[in-house]
Design an enzyme around this catalytic site. Structure first.
Site, PDB file in Angstrom:
ATOM      1  N   ASN A 190     -63.954  72.271 -77.153  1.00  0.00           N
ATOM      2  CA  ASN A 190     -64.954  73.310 -76.796  1.00  0.00           C
ATOM      3  C   ASN A 190     -66.053  73.698 -77.882  1.00  0.00           C
ATOM      4  OD1 ASN A 190     -66.320  75.433 -75.887  1.00  0.00           O
ATOM      5  ND2 ASN A 190     -64.770  76.944 -76.152  1.00  0.00           N
TER       6      ASN A 190
ATOM      7  N   LYS B 205     -68.727  75.014 -77.982  1.00  0.00           N
ATOM      8  CA  LYS B 205     -69.573  76.370 -77.901  1.00  0.00           C
ATOM      9  C   LYS B 205     -71.016  76.132 -77.958  1.00  0.00           C
ATOM     10  CE  LYS B 205     -65.098  78.283 -79.331  1.00  0.00           C
ATOM     11  NZ  LYS B 205     -64.552  79.585 -80.151  1.00  0.00           N
TER      12      LYS B 205
ATOM     13  N   HIS C 165     -63.362  82.451 -71.174  1.00  0.00           N
ATOM     14  CA  HIS C 165     -63.061  82.442 -72.312  1.00  0.00           C
ATOM     15  C   HIS C 165     -63.156  83.826 -73.119  1.00  0.00           C
ATOM     16  CE1 HIS C 165     -63.662  81.387 -76.655  1.00  0.00           C
ATOM     17  NE2 HIS C 165     -63.141  80.360 -76.591  1.00  0.00           N
TER      18      HIS C 165
ATOM     19  N   GLU D 167     -64.835  84.682 -75.560  1.00  0.00           N
ATOM     20  CA  GLU D 167     -66.244  85.218 -76.028  1.00  0.00           C
ATOM     21  C   GLU D 167     -66.887  85.552 -74.741  1.00  0.00           C
ATOM     22  OE1 GLU D 167     -66.929  81.388 -78.134  1.00  0.00           O
ATOM     23  OE2 GLU D 167     -65.359  82.143 -79.616  1.00  0.00           O
TER      24      GLU D 167
ATOM     25  N   GLU E  24     -55.216  81.516 -75.856  1.00  0.00           N
ATOM     26  CA  GLU E  24     -55.956  81.710 -77.032  1.00  0.00           C
ATOM     27  C   GLU E  24     -55.843  83.183 -77.579  1.00  0.00           C
ATOM     28  OE1 GLU E  24     -58.915  78.449 -77.341  1.00  0.00           O
ATOM     29  OE2 GLU E  24     -59.855  80.166 -76.401  1.00  0.00           O
TER      30      GLU E  24
ATOM     31  N   GLY F 110     -61.497  80.910 -84.565  1.00  0.00           N
ATOM     32  CA  GLY F 110     -62.685  80.894 -85.593  1.00  0.00           C
ATOM     33  C   GLY F 110     -62.248  81.539 -86.896  1.00  0.00           C
TER      34      GLY F 110
ATOM     35  N   SER G  73     -58.040  78.184 -83.805  1.00  0.00           N
ATOM     36  CA  SER G  73     -57.865  77.418 -85.259  1.00  0.00           C
ATOM     37  C   SER G  73     -56.895  76.145 -85.174  1.00  0.00           C
ATOM     38  CB  SER G  73     -57.406  78.335 -86.359  1.00  0.00           C
ATOM     39  OG  SER G  73     -58.573  79.376 -86.396  1.00  0.00           O
TER      40      SER G  73
ATOM     41  N   GLY H 141     -62.103  74.428 -80.905  1.00  0.00           N
ATOM     42  CA  GLY H 141     -63.346  74.913 -81.028  1.00  0.00           C
ATOM     43  C   GLY H 141     -63.783  74.138 -82.495  1.00  0.00           C
ATOM     44  N   GLY H 142     -63.934  74.786 -83.389  1.00  0.00           N
ATOM     45  CA  GLY H 142     -64.564  74.320 -84.637  1.00  0.00           C
ATOM     46  C   GLY H 142     -64.228  73.010 -85.026  1.00  0.00           C
TER      47      GLY H 142
HETATM   48  O1  LIG Z   1     -62.164  77.373 -76.995  1.00  0.00           O
HETATM   49  C1  LIG Z   1     -61.894  77.232 -78.439  1.00  0.00           C
HETATM   50  C2  LIG Z   1     -61.151  78.363 -79.083  1.00  0.00           C
HETATM   51  O2  LIG Z   1     -62.078  79.466 -78.815  1.00  0.00           O
HETATM   52  C3  LIG Z   1     -60.884  78.032 -80.557  1.00  0.00           C
HETATM   53  O3  LIG Z   1     -61.786  78.065 -81.508  1.00  0.00           O
HETATM   54  P1  LIG Z   1     -61.577  77.417 -82.927  1.00  0.00           P
HETATM   55  O4  LIG Z   1     -60.565  76.099 -82.825  1.00  0.00           O
HETATM   56  O5  LIG Z   1     -62.823  77.160 -83.612  1.00  0.00           O
HETATM   57  O6  LIG Z   1     -60.458  78.761 -83.326  1.00  0.00           O
END
Ligand SMILES: O=C[C@H](O)COP(=O)(O)O
Length: 263
Positions: free
Chosen positions: A13, A15, A103, A105, A175, A181, A221, A242-243
């Site tokens: 993702n 984002k 999600h 967010e 999640e 994040g 994460s 994500g990141g």
């Molecule tokens: O959609 C992905 C998640 O919100 C995880 O994000 P992250 O891997 O940056 O913690």
């Protein structure tokens, strides 16, 4: 009865990151880092911003890349006067196989509630797109040890009105909001606890055979260094990343997790 095998799914993702030029570059690097066998053993999917989708479609189709793609959100409506919204039909026309729904967010910053999330899941399925339905608890809920019930309730609400056949076409992502994040990863045991509880609720709502077909992802994460331990858990079928998905080599390593797994 033979055990059900669920093909692992690694979904990146992105984002609100990467314009369409950058998207193309990352996609090409990712494809070059993974062999046909690796991309067959593990389903590798990217979830770019809407504005990148046409570029991603062109690259995937043109170069016959074995990488799937989808969107990060869709409208609950089919068409009409909904300024700024994108319909499932539009995403389907761009070749999207997946769409993230609910999600944390979107739930937090756009006030999406369970009813809207359920409408979006239904809209995605209506357009032939697999929704990745996200559930997860905040730190307050976890501190009160209500996380399992919280996620099961979000799941039940998100799937309201769906038949067993439709549910087999849904992917669930657990999640924990406190792990997104933040660098704080849930332990593999934390991930298994809720992913297992998700499957138990699916079996209660439908039946065990249906529950056994549904893929349940963990997100929060996830990195190349922790993915194998998380994937070793029986009810974790993949990750929503994500990141770490913004780095082609890191995400490729995540997709290569079977080479590092010890069950
Ligand atoms: O959609 C992905 C998640 O919100 C995880 O994000 P992250 O891997 O940056 O913690």
């Amino acid at each position: 009865m033979a055990a059900v095998t669920r093909r692992p799914l690694m979904a990146g993702n992105w984002k609100m990151n990467l314009n369409h030029f950058e998207a193309n570059l990352l996609l090409q690097k990712l494809a070059a880092s993974l062999t046909e066998k690796q991309l067959t053993d593990v389903e590798c999917v990217v979830l770019p911003p809407f504005t990148d989708l046409r570029t991603v479609q062109t690259a995937v189709d043109g170069d016959k890349l074995l990488i799937g793609y989808g969107a990060q959100d869709l409208s609950a409506h089919q068409s009409g006067a909904y300024t700024g919204e994108i319909s499932g039909a539009m995403l389907a026309k761009l070749g999207c196989s997946y769409v993230v729904v609910g999600h944390s967010e979107r739930r937090a910053y756009h006030h999406e509630d369970d009813a809207l999330v359920n409408a979006k899941v239904t809209a995605a399925l209506g357009s032939g797109i697999t929704p990745i339905l996200c559930v997860g608890e905040g730190l307050d809920v976890r501190d009160e040890q209500r996380h399992v019930a919280h996620c099961q309730d979000q799941l039940t609400a998100g799937l309201k009105g769906l038949s067993a056949e439709q549910v087999t076409k849904v992917v669930i992502a657990y999640e924990p909001v406190w792990a997104i994040g933040t660098g704080k990863t849930a332990t593999p045991e934390d991930a298994q606890e809720v992913c297992g509880a998700v499957r138990e609720r699916l079996a209660e709502l439908y039946d065990q055979a249906t529950a056994d077909q549904v893929r349940v992802l963990y997100g929060g994460s996830v990195k190349a260094s922790n993915v194998a331990a998380i994937m070793a858990k029986p009810d974790v079928d993949g990750a929503l990343v994500g990141g770490a998905s913004l780095d082609a080599e890191e995400f490729a390593q995540i997709c290569r997790f079977p080479e590092h797994i010890t069950r």
